[in-house]
Design a protein around this motif. Structure first.
Motif, PDB file in Angstrom:
ATOM      1  N   SER A 201       0.933  -1.163  -0.063  1.00  0.00           N
ATOM      2  CA  SER A 201       0.062   0.052   0.074  1.00  0.00           C
ATOM      3  C   SER A 201       0.903   1.133   0.066  1.00  0.00           C
ATOM      4  O   SER A 201       0.325   2.127  -0.494  1.00  0.00           O
ATOM      5  CB  SER A 201      -0.848  -0.181   1.105  1.00  0.00           C
ATOM      6  N   PHE A 202       2.033   1.154   0.743  1.00  0.00           N
ATOM      7  CA  PHE A 202       3.129   2.335   0.727  1.00  0.00           C
ATOM      8  C   PHE A 202       3.483   2.647  -0.511  1.00  0.00           C
ATOM      9  O   PHE A 202       3.723   3.592  -1.034  1.00  0.00           O
ATOM     10  CB  PHE A 202       4.190   1.942   1.723  1.00  0.00           C
ATOM     11  N   MET A 203       3.843   1.436  -1.474  1.00  0.00           N
ATOM     12  CA  MET A 203       4.408   1.785  -2.725  1.00  0.00           C
ATOM     13  C   MET A 203       3.224   2.156  -3.523  1.00  0.00           C
ATOM     14  O   MET A 203       3.446   2.877  -4.624  1.00  0.00           O
ATOM     15  CB  MET A 203       4.723   0.386  -3.232  1.00  0.00           C
ATOM     16  N   ALA A 204       2.082   1.838  -3.413  1.00  0.00           N
ATOM     17  CA  ALA A 204       0.827   2.442  -4.290  1.00  0.00           C
ATOM     18  C   ALA A 204       0.807   3.832  -4.163  1.00  0.00           C
ATOM     19  O   ALA A 204       0.205   4.590  -4.943  1.00  0.00           O
ATOM     20  CB  ALA A 204      -0.560   1.606  -3.760  1.00  0.00           C
ATOM     21  N   ALA A 205       1.252   4.182  -2.882  1.00  0.00           N
ATOM     22  CA  ALA A 205       0.977   5.593  -2.748  1.00  0.00           C
ATOM     23  C   ALA A 205       1.933   6.539  -3.458  1.00  0.00           C
ATOM     24  O   ALA A 205       1.770   7.689  -3.866  1.00  0.00           O
ATOM     25  CB  ALA A 205       1.216   6.009  -1.014  1.00  0.00           C
ATOM     26  N   VAL A 425      -4.304  11.704  -1.299  1.00  0.00           N
ATOM     27  CA  VAL A 425      -3.377  11.298  -0.202  1.00  0.00           C
ATOM     28  C   VAL A 425      -3.955  10.992   1.345  1.00  0.00           C
ATOM     29  O   VAL A 425      -3.271   9.890   1.596  1.00  0.00           O
ATOM     30  CB  VAL A 425      -2.491  12.588  -0.030  1.00  0.00           C
ATOM     31  N   PRO A 426      -4.862  11.375   1.502  1.00  0.00           N
ATOM     32  CA  PRO A 426      -5.458  10.556   2.708  1.00  0.00           C
ATOM     33  C   PRO A 426      -5.742   9.389   2.568  1.00  0.00           C
ATOM     34  O   PRO A 426      -5.838   8.645   3.391  1.00  0.00           O
ATOM     35  CB  PRO A 426      -6.719  11.731   3.211  1.00  0.00           C
ATOM     36  N   SER A 427      -6.477   9.129   1.312  1.00  0.00           N
ATOM     37  CA  SER A 427      -6.941   7.599   1.393  1.00  0.00           C
ATOM     38  C   SER A 427      -5.766   6.865   1.050  1.00  0.00           C
ATOM     39  O   SER A 427      -5.681   5.538   1.747  1.00  0.00           O
ATOM     40  CB  SER A 427      -7.644   7.507   0.001  1.00  0.00           C
ATOM     41  N   ASN A 428      -4.726   6.979   0.662  1.00  0.00           N
ATOM     42  CA  ASN A 428      -3.554   6.326   0.546  1.00  0.00           C
ATOM     43  C   ASN A 428      -2.938   6.127   1.919  1.00  0.00           C
ATOM     44  O   ASN A 428      -2.306   4.879   2.187  1.00  0.00           O
ATOM     45  CB  ASN A 428      -2.427   6.977  -0.282  1.00  0.00           C
ATOM     46  N   ILE A 429      -2.887   6.970   2.717  1.00  0.00           N
ATOM     47  CA  ILE A 429      -2.433   6.721   4.023  1.00  0.00           C
ATOM     48  C   ILE A 429      -3.547   5.927   4.875  1.00  0.00           C
ATOM     49  O   ILE A 429      -2.800   5.041   5.698  1.00  0.00           O
ATOM     50  CB  ILE A 429      -2.505   8.385   4.875  1.00  0.00           C
ATOM     51  N   ILE A 473     -13.570  13.368  -4.464  1.00  0.00           N
ATOM     52  CA  ILE A 473     -13.986  12.371  -3.772  1.00  0.00           C
ATOM     53  C   ILE A 473     -13.398  11.032  -4.638  1.00  0.00           C
ATOM     54  O   ILE A 473     -13.143   9.937  -4.067  1.00  0.00           O
ATOM     55  CB  ILE A 473     -15.517  12.418  -3.507  1.00  0.00           C
ATOM     56  N   PHE A 474     -14.109  11.224  -5.920  1.00  0.00           N
ATOM     57  CA  PHE A 474     -13.955   9.866  -6.801  1.00  0.00           C
ATOM     58  C   PHE A 474     -12.284   9.715  -6.815  1.00  0.00           C
ATOM     59  O   PHE A 474     -11.844   8.453  -6.760  1.00  0.00           O
ATOM     60  CB  PHE A 474     -14.054  10.309  -8.325  1.00  0.00           C
ATOM     61  N   SER A 479      -7.982   5.556  -5.724  1.00  0.00           N
ATOM     62  CA  SER A 479      -6.653   5.474  -5.130  1.00  0.00           C
ATOM     63  C   SER A 479      -6.620   4.444  -4.228  1.00  0.00           C
ATOM     64  O   SER A 479      -5.702   3.486  -4.158  1.00  0.00           O
ATOM     65  CB  SER A 479      -5.887   6.683  -4.915  1.00  0.00           C
ATOM     66  N   CYS A 480      -7.431   4.570  -3.217  1.00  0.00           N
ATOM     67  CA  CYS A 480      -7.444   3.555  -2.214  1.00  0.00           C
ATOM     68  C   CYS A 480      -7.938   2.079  -2.705  1.00  0.00           C
ATOM     69  O   CYS A 480      -7.338   1.423  -2.321  1.00  0.00           O
ATOM     70  CB  CYS A 480      -8.624   4.090  -1.106  1.00  0.00           C
TER      71      CYS A 480
END
Length: 558
Positions: A201-205, A425-429, A473-474, A479-480
């Protein structure tokens, strides 16, 4: 005395002879102490200074004992920037199209093809590079495709005609096609099961980092008036922007030289000794201790490990005929039960997910620009639906056949695009923190259902602000889901088929990108609002299919 069940720590302190016996069994000799017993005497020894006695270590044991530290963080940076460069090259087209439409004489139809040609290249390149990575190794393939990608970007930035530009974007895509399946397989095969979900998930960020980097570059470079004009040659701001986008690919091509081959791949290829050296190297980098102190002396051989002379242990040294034969064998095995079910579901999810992802994400900057053009032409009036704005631009605005080409882009368009990608960014975190606790399926279902609802909401958008909110929002939820999908698809295939399996899934993803860009773009201009409801149905339906896949959260790689 080692067989006594009492307090071994106290016995060791009381018995000098036993201390000497333990010292004689340290790893700098040929003997070794049972790891379980060593763990019971922390005052006398560090268990990581001892080797396992009486059994071989499997991958999970070996990678756990190598520690987690500097090596893995450097690996994350390098592999992350492979993903960053891939996303930059894909998303950069969404910023190039409005600014290059006059130079390259682009219509909505040709814009759709330019957006899609990179996916056509990726679709063809994914299978070739993925299969090759399962045959000769992940690292070598990543170095070649990173360098090829960078060179193609530079040449395309210098191209003066639409067809030449399109050719090198295709070749760029052919190189990029391998980076996705190969880098995810490569990175995952260095991760212990307890950290794999969060680190993937970190790499997906880094995809989001690529989006932010592209949006920032476009905002700072494309609106400028820089231009070099020579007879038959123009080099202006959007070309400068594209050339700068090649830098990450050049960097990772060099950095990959400092990383070893995947130990999981080496084990599955019958190169256990080489894999052991990789584990020793990781141990040294993570702990700072000498490689000879690594507590594993030998590795378990996998059942799938080739044993026949024809399938010898050194895949890289095979003649081309045998390599091609093995590539075809890997592909055939993906379509034989029980792997067949995983392959079909993976292909379907990737296809539907990426129709939505690229069908809307790639067109958001274009939609922002269309809203801006509509407002300028109507005295600042912003109240209009997406379909009304699209109808005006196509029939009366900059894309009407009889109108002069206008490639002017207001700074507000870049700001809105930046806000859209920053919303991820928030969804990746959240994905990083929760992927190993909530699971891959939770994030994927939540993402696809929510993003599908956002696609439906596009029909009810009547101004730039509403468009920005729905787009943000999309972007966040999709991204998540992208991080969850990458984790899940990487983990469901066995090691000897992983890169090929992910590659075939990526082929479906690129086909989805093509459909999303050509079909959705055409429908948007001709049959609005049909595309928004089509995207919604595909996202929600495809996402729910993941419920038929096995749980891979905190499960060892097969």
């Amino acid at each position: 005395m080692l067989e006594k069940k009492g307090n071994i720590v106290a016995d060791i302190r009381a018995d000098t002879d036993l201390e000497k016996k333990i010292d004689s069994n340290r790893l700098n000799g040929k003997q070794c102490l049972d790891l379980e017993k060593a763990a019971k005497c922390p005052s006398a020894c560090n268990y990581t200074d001892f080797a396992i006695q009486g059994k071989n270590a499997d991958f999970e044991e070996a990678i756990e004992l190598a520690g987690y530290g500097k090596f893995h963080y450097f690996l994350l940076i390098v592999c992350g920037f492979v993903s960053t460069s891939e996303e930059m090259d894909v998303i950069s087209m969404s910023f190039l199209l409005p600014s290059a439409q006059c130079d390259l004489e682009l219509s909505t139809y040709s814009k759709g093809w330019l957006n899609s040609i990179i996916f056509i290249g990726m679709m063809l390149g994914a299978y070739f590079w993925g299969s090759l990575a399962d045959t000769i190794g992940r690292r070598k393939v990543l170095i070649v495709i990173s360098f090829m990608n960078a060179v193609c970007i530079v040449i395309s930035s210098l191209s003066q005609s639409f067809w030449l530009f399109m050719l090198f974007r295709f070749l760029n895509g052919a190189a990029l096609g391998g980076s996705g399946p190969v880098v995810w397989s490569y990175f995952a095969e260095f991760q212990p099961k307890k950290k794999r979900g969060s680190m993937l998930s970190f790499m997906a960020a880094f995809w989001t980092l690529g989006n932010l980097f592209v949006a920032s570059l476009a905002w700072s470079i494309i609106p400028s008036k820089m231009q070099l004009t020579l007879p038959g040659f123009i080099f202006n701001s959007w070309r400068v922007f594209l050339m700068i986008c090649s830098i990450p690919s050049f960097l990772v091509a060099g950095l990959l030289y400092f990383l070893p081959e995947s130990p999981k791949f080496l084990i599955s290829s019958g190169k256990s000794e080489e894999a052991l050296k990789v584990f020793q190297h990781i141990y040294n980098k993570n702990t700072g201790k000498p490689e000879e102190n690594y507590p594993i002396l030998s590795l378990v051989k996998l059942e799938m490990e080739p044993q026949s002379p024809e399938n010898g242990t050194n895949k890289a040294d095979k003649p081309l005929r045998l390599m091609l034969k093995e590539i075809l064998a890997h592909t055939r095995n993906l379509f034989i039960p029980p792997i067949l079910r995983f392959t079909i579901i993976s292909v379907t999810i990737n296809f539907t997910f990426h129709i939505g992802y690229y069908g809307l994400m790639m067109w958001f900057p274009e939609l922002f620009n269309r809203f801006d053009e509509y407002a300028r032409s109507h005295g600042g009036l912003e109240e209009a639906s997406v379909c009304e704005v699209t109808y005006f631009v196509v029939n009366s605005g900059s894309q009407a056949q009889n109108n002069m080409c206008d490639d002017k882009i207001e700074s507000s368009v870049f700001l809105e695009s930046f806000i859209t990608v920053a919303a991820a960014v928030p969804s990746n975190i959240l994905a990083i923190l929760g992927m190993d606790s909530l699971g891959r399926k939770f994030f994927l279902v939540f993402s696809t259902v929510t993003s599908g609802l956002c696609a439906i909401c596009m029909f009810f958008v009547y101004n730039k602000t509403q468009n920005l909110i729905v787009s943000a929002i999309f972007s966040g939820v999709i991204s998540c889901g992208n991080a969850a999908l990458d984790c899940l698809i990487t983990e469901i295939f066995p090691t000897n088929l992983r890169a090929t399996g992910v590659a075939i899934s990526m082929v479906a993803a690129r086909l989805g990108g093509i459909v999303g860009n050509i079909v959705i773009a055409t429908l948007l201009d001709m049959y609005c609002p049909a595309p928004t409801f089509i995207v919604a149905a595909l996202l929600i339906g495809g996402g729910l299919l993941c419920l038929f896949l096995p749980n891979t959260t905190r499960v060892p790689l097969s």
